[in-house]
Enzyme design. Structure first.
Site, mmCIF file in Angstrom:
data_model
loop_
_atom_site.group_PDB
_atom_site.id
_atom_site.type_symbol
_atom_site.label_atom_id
_atom_site.label_comp_id
_atom_site.label_asym_id
_atom_site.label_seq_id
_atom_site.Cartn_x
_atom_site.Cartn_y
_atom_site.Cartn_z
ATOM 1 C CG ASP A 170 -2.010 -0.974 1.220
ATOM 2 O OD1 ASP A 170 -2.220 -1.601 0.168
ATOM 3 O OD2 ASP A 170 -2.697 -1.119 2.255
ATOM 4 N N GLY B 140 -3.431 -5.375 1.294
ATOM 5 C CA GLY B 140 -4.089 -6.425 0.505
ATOM 6 C C GLY B 140 -5.120 -7.070 1.419
ATOM 7 C CE LYS B 141 -10.723 -4.807 -0.637
ATOM 8 N NZ LYS B 141 -10.655 -3.659 0.277
ATOM 9 C CD GLU C 78 -7.835 -6.307 -2.694
ATOM 10 O OE1 GLU C 78 -8.065 -5.098 -2.642
ATOM 11 O OE2 GLU C 78 -6.991 -6.869 -1.960
ATOM 12 N N GLY D 130 -19.358 1.375 8.904
ATOM 13 C CA GLY D 130 -18.356 2.307 9.440
ATOM 14 C C GLY D 130 -18.580 2.465 10.938
ATOM 15 N N GLY E 66 -12.407 -2.886 7.534
ATOM 16 C CA GLY E 66 -13.297 -3.993 7.155
ATOM 17 C C GLY E 66 -12.560 -5.327 7.221
ATOM 18 C CG ASP E 67 -9.328 -5.920 4.733
ATOM 19 O OD1 ASP E 67 -10.344 -6.333 4.141
ATOM 20 O OD2 ASP E 67 -8.478 -5.181 4.207
ATOM 21 N N GLY F 87 -2.418 3.264 8.454
ATOM 22 C CA GLY F 87 -1.989 2.058 7.731
ATOM 23 C C GLY F 87 -2.941 0.897 7.936
HETATM 24 O O1 RIB Z 1 -9.134 -3.239 2.492
HETATM 25 C C1 RIB Z 1 -7.980 -2.453 2.484
HETATM 26 C C2 RIB Z 1 -7.020 -2.962 1.466
HETATM 27 O O2 RIB Z 1 -7.591 -2.822 0.195
HETATM 28 C C3 RIB Z 1 -5.725 -2.198 1.412
HETATM 29 O O3 RIB Z 1 -4.744 -2.715 2.275
HETATM 30 C C4 RIB Z 1 -5.342 -2.242 -0.051
HETATM 31 O O4 RIB Z 1 -4.248 -3.059 -0.297
HETATM 32 C C5 RIB Z 1 -6.575 -2.740 -0.779
HETATM 33 O O5 RIB Z 1 -6.396 -3.960 -1.267
#
Ligand code: RIB
Length: 311
Positions: free
Chosen positions: A12, A38-39, A139, A216, A246-247, A282
């Site tokens: 990111d 990355g999710k 993704e 949110g 969300g992750d 981050g």
């Molecule tokens: O959900 C957040 C993520 O989405 C980020 O870390 C970015 O890499 C995107 O994939």
């Protein structure tokens, strides 16, 4: 107690701005950050830090970014044994802007993530059959996600599906799952209803056992089996960066569920984890540990049960 995550690993590149520039306009950033995201990997790290045993299946490039990513995961205790190395593509990257409100916009260059094919997933069918939960996002190629859902369902592994980023063509029938986690925008897109309460009722008839809608800072909704919709309000915090919230929710939730925690409590745990994550910059650097989440939960209980002092 284990979770298998199949998903993306991305570097990111985040820029913090007061507001996103208009077309043709140039603005100055307040700061910038390059971090691991990355999710798929975000969710895997969140599940790991929440206390469960995690296996992350994904793909990175044969480049310095991929090497750095592997070292980072290993130093955080996440095994890199199940990662593929693409000869064709570089490690995925994302370009993110975070505004003063903490809200973000993301552009993803998938790179090596697009190499995960159903054939790769087949190599891990035993792992998927043995795990408590398979956690998925979107993704990586759609065909692979569909394939993984079907494979897991055939061996009675619980599937938690977070179809983010959602495609307009997304059809839940192609992604058999037990739990569907959506944000309010995704739920509107899927149900055609703006009101999340109406939306969850409509989605509840699609045959998925549990539907969760996150909003949110707003209440998290749960429709479990044919019970009435429940809502849970996450704690109020000062959001500085919502990337990966969300992750964090999905990973912490899957971790709690894999430990046999009831769905309502798992949502509460995950809601607190996501709230903590938005208070730091981050994606992965902001994910809290199980201890942090539990202390936060305990503090809110103490706060609620504090005896009133006599006048
Ligand atoms: O959900 C957040 C993520 O989405 C980020 O870390 C970015 O890499 C995107 O994939």
């Amino acid at each position: 107690m284990s979770v298998v995550v199949i998903g993306s690993l991305i570097i990111d590149n985040t820029i913090y701005v007061q507001r996103i520039p208009k077309h043709g306009e140039t603005v100055f950033a307040k700061s910038s950050l390059v971090c691991f995201g990355g999710k798929g990997a975000n969710q895997a790290l969140a599940a790991h830090l929440s206390g469960t045993n995690v296996k992350l299946i994904g793909c990175i490039g044969q480049d310095s970014q991929g090497d750095r990513y592997k070292k980072h995961l290993e130093s955080n205790g996440v095994s890199t044994k199940f990662l593929l190395h693409s000869k064709k593509y570089k490690t995925g990257s994302a370009f993110i802007t975070v505004e003063e409100s903490g809200e973000n916009s993301i552009i993803v260059n998938p790179g090596a993530n697009q190499e995960i094919a159903p054939g790769h997933i087949d190599n891990y069918s035993e792992l998927i059959a043995k795990t408590d939960i398979l956690l998925l996002q979107q993704e990586i190629p759609e065909e692979s996600v569909k394939y993984a859902c079907k494979l897991a369902k055939n061996c009675n592994t619980k599937v938690v599906m977070n179809p983010s980023p959602i495609k307009p063509t997304f059809n839940i029938n192609d992604f058999p799952c037990d739990v569907l986690i959506l944000n309010e925008i995704e739920s509107e897109q899927l149900s055609g209803h703006k009101c999340p309460f109406k939306s969850i009722e409509v989605l509840g008839s699609l045959g998925v056992n549990s539907i969760i809608i996150t909003q949110g800072a707003g209440p998290i909704l749960l429709k479990h089996e044919s019970n009435k919709t429940l809502e849970y309000s996450p704690p109020k915090v000062n959001a500085v960066d919502t990337v990966g919230a969300g992750d964090t929710f999905a990973g912490a939730f899957a971790s709690a569920l894999s430990e046999g925690i009831q769905i309502k409590e798992a949502i509460q745990f995950a809601g607190v984890a996501a709230s903590i994550s938005v208070t730091k910059p981050g994606a992965q650097g902001a994910i809290p540990s199980k201890k942090e989440i539990e202390s936060f939960l305990l503090l809110s209980l103490i706060h609620i049960s504090e005896p009133t002092r006599p006048e």
